[in-house]
Design a protein around this motif. Structure first.
Motif, mmCIF file in Angstrom:
data_model
loop_
_atom_site.group_PDB
_atom_site.id
_atom_site.type_symbol
_atom_site.label_atom_id
_atom_site.label_comp_id
_atom_site.label_asym_id
_atom_site.label_seq_id
_atom_site.Cartn_x
_atom_site.Cartn_y
_atom_site.Cartn_z
ATOM 1 N N ASP A 62 10.275 35.417 2.016
ATOM 2 C CA ASP A 62 9.417 36.009 0.986
ATOM 3 C C ASP A 62 9.112 37.484 1.242
ATOM 4 N N SER A 63 8.956 37.867 2.492
ATOM 5 C CA SER A 63 8.511 39.229 2.785
ATOM 6 C C SER A 63 9.558 40.296 2.468
ATOM 7 N N VAL A 64 10.805 39.909 2.230
ATOM 8 C CA VAL A 64 11.845 40.906 1.942
ATOM 9 C C VAL A 64 12.410 40.761 0.536
ATOM 10 N N LYS A 65 11.972 39.780 -0.204
ATOM 11 C CA LYS A 65 12.494 39.581 -1.562
ATOM 12 C C LYS A 65 12.234 40.820 -2.410
ATOM 13 N N GLY A 66 13.261 41.240 -3.134
ATOM 14 C CA GLY A 66 13.147 42.423 -3.976
ATOM 15 C C GLY A 66 13.413 43.719 -3.245
ATOM 16 N N ARG A 67 13.502 43.667 -1.917
ATOM 17 C CA ARG A 67 13.757 44.880 -1.130
ATOM 18 C C ARG A 67 15.087 44.816 -0.378
ATOM 19 N N PHE A 68 15.466 43.626 0.089
ATOM 20 C CA PHE A 68 16.701 43.459 0.859
ATOM 21 C C PHE A 68 17.736 42.723 0.014
ATOM 22 N N THR A 69 19.014 43.043 0.254
ATOM 23 C CA THR A 69 20.105 42.356 -0.424
ATOM 24 C C THR A 69 21.190 42.019 0.588
ATOM 25 N N ILE A 70 21.542 40.744 0.653
ATOM 26 C CA ILE A 70 22.635 40.310 1.512
ATOM 27 C C ILE A 70 23.892 40.162 0.669
ATOM 28 N N SER A 71 25.019 40.552 1.242
ATOM 29 C CA SER A 71 26.292 40.408 0.557
ATOM 30 C C SER A 71 27.382 40.206 1.601
ATOM 31 N N ARG A 72 28.559 39.844 1.143
ATOM 32 C CA ARG A 72 29.667 39.677 2.067
ATOM 33 C C ARG A 72 30.982 40.039 1.381
ATOM 34 N N ASP A 73 31.929 40.476 2.188
ATOM 35 C CA ASP A 73 33.281 40.781 1.739
ATOM 36 C C ASP A 73 34.210 39.972 2.631
ATOM 37 N N ASN A 74 34.657 38.831 2.159
ATOM 38 C CA ASN A 74 35.467 37.957 3.001
ATOM 39 C C ASN A 74 36.850 38.537 3.284
ATOM 40 N N ALA A 75 37.323 39.394 2.422
ATOM 41 C CA ALA A 75 38.616 40.045 2.683
ATOM 42 C C ALA A 75 38.520 40.984 3.891
#
Length: 127
Positions: A62-75
């Motif tokens: 909850d403390s990072v929602k709206g501020r942090f974004t996780i993503s990944r590039d499997n290639a």
């Protein structure tokens, strides 16, 4: 298992941004859910963000929602954590992790379900 190496930490002023990267070795990384954890001095390691193996499902504390974004590039065998609007309370060592078992469905959040961990990268947010 996979080997993980984080990068991108550093010192930033409150309100600023950082982007953490986690490079994985091993051909099974794309089949594993991944996540970011952090540990501040004197505190337990806590879950920050998680992402499914395919990248379509994400979860945040909850403390990072709206501020942090996780993503990944499997290639590229890489997971990212974009951190915006940083606060002093975000100061910690940040760790990326990959699931112990491949082909798990969705996001996992419990530390005991992650079998591979990086060495950590320091993030310091000054006021």
């Amino acid at each position: 298992q996979v080997q993980l190496v984080e990068s991108g930490g550093g010192l930033v002023q409150a309100g600023g941004s950082l982007r953490l990267s986690c490079a994985a070795s091993g051909h099974t990384f794309s089949t594993r859910a991944a996540g970011w954890f952090r540990q501040a001095p004197g505190k337990e390691r806590e879950f920050v963000a998680g992402i499914s193996s395919g990248g379509g499902i994400r979860s945040y504390t909850d403390s990072v929602k709206g501020r942090f974004t996780i993503s990944r590039d499997n290639a590229q065998n890489t997971v990212y954590l974009q951190m915006d609007s940083l606060k002093t309370e975000d100061t910690a060592v940040y760790y990326c992790a990959a699931a112990s078992r491949p082909y798990t469905v969705g996001v996992i959040t419990a530390p005991e379900d992650f079998g591979s961990w990086g060495q950590g990268t320091q993030v310091t947010v000054s006021s």
